[in-house]
Design an enzyme around this catalytic site. Sequence first.
Site, PDB file in Angstrom:
ATOM      1  N   ARG A 100       0.735  -1.561  -0.015  1.00 51.46           N
ATOM      2  CA  ARG A 100       0.508  -0.057  -0.110  1.00 51.46           C
ATOM      3  C   ARG A 100       0.865   1.803  -0.055  1.00 51.46           C
ATOM      4  O   ARG A 100       0.092   2.146  -0.346  1.00 51.46           O
ATOM      5  CB  ARG A 100      -0.832  -0.421   1.336  1.00 51.46           C
ATOM      6  CG  ARG A 100      -2.030  -0.278   1.179  1.00 51.46           C
ATOM      7  CD  ARG A 100      -2.979  -1.237   2.658  1.00 51.46           C
ATOM      8  NE  ARG A 100      -1.730  -2.045   3.662  1.00 51.46           N
ATOM      9  CZ  ARG A 100      -2.357  -2.281   4.775  1.00 51.46           C
ATOM     10  NH1 ARG A 100      -3.424  -2.181   5.443  1.00 51.46           N
ATOM     11  NH2 ARG A 100      -1.820  -3.185   5.364  1.00 51.46           N
ATOM     12  N   TYR A 135      34.544  34.120   5.121  1.00 55.44           N
ATOM     13  CA  TYR A 135      34.831  32.556   5.047  1.00 55.44           C
ATOM     14  C   TYR A 135      35.869  32.180   5.576  1.00 55.44           C
ATOM     15  O   TYR A 135      36.963  32.789   5.162  1.00 55.44           O
ATOM     16  CB  TYR A 135      34.697  32.389   3.512  1.00 55.44           C
ATOM     17  CG  TYR A 135      35.648  30.743   3.337  1.00 55.44           C
ATOM     18  CD1 TYR A 135      34.321  29.672   3.214  1.00 55.44           C
ATOM     19  CD2 TYR A 135      36.117  30.664   2.180  1.00 55.44           C
ATOM     20  CE1 TYR A 135      34.940  28.401   3.627  1.00 55.44           C
ATOM     21  CE2 TYR A 135      37.024  29.285   2.210  1.00 55.44           C
ATOM     22  CZ  TYR A 135      35.410  28.508   2.194  1.00 55.44           C
ATOM     23  OH  TYR A 135      36.110  26.993   2.371  1.00 55.44           O
ATOM     24  N   ASP A 156       5.385  -0.881  11.889  1.00 53.35           N
ATOM     25  CA  ASP A 156       4.784   0.019  11.629  1.00 53.35           C
ATOM     26  C   ASP A 156       3.982   1.413  12.312  1.00 53.35           C
ATOM     27  O   ASP A 156       3.329   1.383  12.347  1.00 53.35           O
ATOM     28  CB  ASP A 156       4.170  -0.359  10.350  1.00 53.35           C
ATOM     29  CG  ASP A 156       2.932  -1.471   9.625  1.00 53.35           C
ATOM     30  OD1 ASP A 156       2.314  -1.295  11.521  1.00 53.35           O
ATOM     31  OD2 ASP A 156       2.139  -1.252   9.699  1.00 53.35           O
TER      32      ASP A 156
HETATM   33  C1  UD1 Z   1      -1.905  -5.213  11.841  1.00 54.20           C
HETATM   34  C2  UD1 Z   1      -3.512  -6.148  12.284  1.00 54.20           C
HETATM   35  C3  UD1 Z   1      -4.602  -5.182  12.476  1.00 54.20           C
HETATM   36  C4  UD1 Z   1      -4.525  -4.085  13.435  1.00 54.20           C
HETATM   37  C5  UD1 Z   1      -2.846  -3.756  12.209  1.00 54.20           C
HETATM   38  C6  UD1 Z   1      -2.637  -2.604  13.310  1.00 54.20           C
HETATM   39  C7  UD1 Z   1      -3.973  -8.637  11.879  1.00 54.20           C
HETATM   40  C8  UD1 Z   1      -4.048  -9.879  10.858  1.00 54.20           C
HETATM   41  N1  UD1 Z   1      -3.827  -7.302  11.402  1.00 54.20           N
HETATM   42  O1  UD1 Z   1      -3.163  -4.696  10.194  1.00 54.20           O
HETATM   43  O2  UD1 Z   1      -5.887  -6.417  13.180  1.00 54.20           O
HETATM   44  O3  UD1 Z   1      -5.066  -3.397  13.906  1.00 54.20           O
HETATM   45  O4  UD1 Z   1      -2.148  -4.038  12.075  1.00 54.20           O
HETATM   46  O5  UD1 Z   1      -2.419  -1.353  12.456  1.00 54.20           O
HETATM   47  O6  UD1 Z   1      -2.148  -8.968  12.764  1.00 54.20           O
HETATM   48  N2  UD1 Z   1       4.298  -8.461   8.503  1.00 54.20           N
HETATM   49  C9  UD1 Z   1       4.741  -9.330   8.086  1.00 54.20           C
HETATM   50  N3  UD1 Z   1       4.851 -10.449   7.527  1.00 54.20           N
HETATM   51  C10 UD1 Z   1       3.425 -10.338   6.986  1.00 54.20           C
HETATM   52  C11 UD1 Z   1       2.661  -9.420   6.802  1.00 54.20           C
HETATM   53  C12 UD1 Z   1       3.334  -8.626   7.917  1.00 54.20           C
HETATM   54  O7  UD1 Z   1       6.458  -8.952   8.740  1.00 54.20           O
HETATM   55  O8  UD1 Z   1       3.164 -11.659   6.277  1.00 54.20           O
HETATM   56  C13 UD1 Z   1       4.256  -6.964   9.070  1.00 54.20           C
HETATM   57  C14 UD1 Z   1       4.257  -5.950   8.655  1.00 54.20           C
HETATM   58  O9  UD1 Z   1       6.073  -5.812   7.503  1.00 54.20           O
HETATM   59  C15 UD1 Z   1       4.351  -5.219   9.184  1.00 54.20           C
HETATM   60  C16 UD1 Z   1       3.657  -5.840  10.329  1.00 54.20           C
HETATM   61  O10 UD1 Z   1       3.574  -7.347  10.183  1.00 54.20           O
HETATM   62  O11 UD1 Z   1       4.928  -3.923  10.330  1.00 54.20           O
HETATM   63  C17 UD1 Z   1       2.044  -6.128  10.013  1.00 54.20           C
HETATM   64  O12 UD1 Z   1       1.297  -6.071   8.807  1.00 54.20           O
HETATM   65  P1  UD1 Z   1       0.502  -4.851   8.236  1.00 54.20           P
HETATM   66  O13 UD1 Z   1      -0.081  -6.174   7.143  1.00 54.20           O
HETATM   67  O14 UD1 Z   1       0.502  -3.061   7.638  1.00 54.20           O
HETATM   68  O15 UD1 Z   1      -0.520  -5.128   8.707  1.00 54.20           O
HETATM   69  P2  UD1 Z   1      -2.552  -4.663   8.564  1.00 54.20           P
HETATM   70  O16 UD1 Z   1      -3.155  -4.970   8.196  1.00 54.20           O
HETATM   71  O17 UD1 Z   1      -1.948  -3.465   9.650  1.00 54.20           O
HETATM   72 CA    CA Z   2      -0.242  -1.534   9.459  1.00 55.74          CA
END
Ligand code: UD1
Ligand code: CA
Length: 457
Positions: free
Chosen positions: A16, A369, A106
């Site tokens: 995203r 300078y 994040d």
């Molecule tokens: C996630 C939560 C959501 C919460 C939100 C808060 C889940 C399923 N959902 O969603 O409930 O409200 O955070 O911001 O957890 N990451 C990995 N490996 C992966 C996927 C993600 O390491 O396969 C890491 C990403 O780098 C990131 C974090 O996990 O730092 C969160 O992933 P992201 O995809 O941003 O989750 P959200 O959709 O924000």
């Molecule tokens: Ca997130």
Amino acid sequence: MSDFNTVILAAGKGTRMRSALPKVLHLVGGAPMVCHAASLAQSLASKNTVVVVPKQAESIQSVLQDRPYKKISYAVQAQQNGTGHALQCAMGALPKTGHVYVINGDMPLVRKESLQALKKLHLKTKSAVSFLSATVDKPFGLGRVVRDDQKNVQAIIEEKDATAAQKKINEINVGVYLFDLAFLHKEISKLKSNNKQKEYYLTDLVALAKSRDKTVSALCLQNSLEAKGVNTIDDLNDVNKAYYLQRCQNESERGNLIVGDQVFIDFDVKLGTGLKLESPCYLKGNSNLANGVCVESGVQIKNSQIGEDSVIKANCYLDQARLKARNQIGPFAHLRPGSDFADDVKVGNFVETKKTKLGHGSKVNHLSYVGDALVGKKVNVGAGTITCNYDGKNKFKTVLEDGVFIGSDTQLVAPVKVGKGAFVGAGSTITKNVAADSLALSRVPQKEIKGWAKKRK
Ligand code: UD1
Ligand code: CA
């Protein structure tokens, strides 16, 4: 004694963000987001900190290795199958018992104090799973906290899987958890990916714990700003704004006076106490400002060290400068890399310095300078002095020994040395070394034609 560990989830693709840079390397307060998470982990005195990274993760590892973090290890998540899968990848690096914080990479606004409060709740309630929640106006896209009639947490449901009624819930999951490790080792393999995104959700561990009759606790943050995560560039802008605001609040709590609302203090900047920072100003990179420093408006300071009680007057630009105590700089001074000043130095308006040492009590007050120079103690460099340090090919050094006085409008053609206590008369072009205690002058002698002007009229 309980043992606490931390896992940072940093393997997501960050689709995203619409950027090739891994999401956790985007900057908040001038530092990659993953460093915010790692610093938080370190401040919690984690036994182990495990960062879950994607396959090609050299860039993530290198920003973390550049910092003095202790005991960081990496777990590779080769395929991004969701946050639950990411945590599964880290399990091998964790002890069998104790507790583990899990922090989304994040979430740079989460405060240490909130995690300490979460720990307290987690231990008091003997929970298998504890997590931070927040009540927000716009919960869209986030996991919702589903509670029963007694307000007990039942589950976290992701936006994409939520019913219309669940979408109306505005208590959201922040993305910061604390798990009992024994529970986690036993149950994490039971996660399923039968959801809209076909991913293994970390958040499903809440419902799983409930189904095993384990305790789950949520700590709802007072300040929902902390809950703001970064999924898009738009979020990154918002989080940066919030970060700078949060930092200013922290600094004023620490006893630093922040005047106005445009003071930007980067993540790696260290401040003493009793400082005064006037808006607008920008403190960047690895800068370190000691107690009692005053920074007036319009100043930018980058990767610089500023000693106690120094004053950086309005509209100065400092980059890789090192100032000891009680310096007075500006207004309108430009200190370039290698400007290295002892105590009580004064550098005034429209002065540029570069690779220059100024000794104790020396002054360069106006329109000068000074580059590639070694200036001793109590030297007075007059207005409009120029070190002519560059011949188009090479740079040369100017040495002004202790107690030297350089008259106004002098050009010092380097390489050149002015010996201890010597004077240079105003308007001179100095091309040869000047011996200690002498006077050097290179002006054209003045001519005067008596009555010339009167006759002309
Ligand atoms: C996630 C939560 C959501 C919460 C939100 C808060 C889940 C399923 N959902 O969603 O409930 O409200 O955070 O911001 O957890 N990451 C990995 N490996 C992966 C996927 C993600 O390491 O396969 C890491 C990403 O780098 C990131 C974090 O996990 O730092 C969160 O992933 P992201 O995809 O941003 O989750 P959200 O959709 O924000
Ligand atoms: Ca997130």
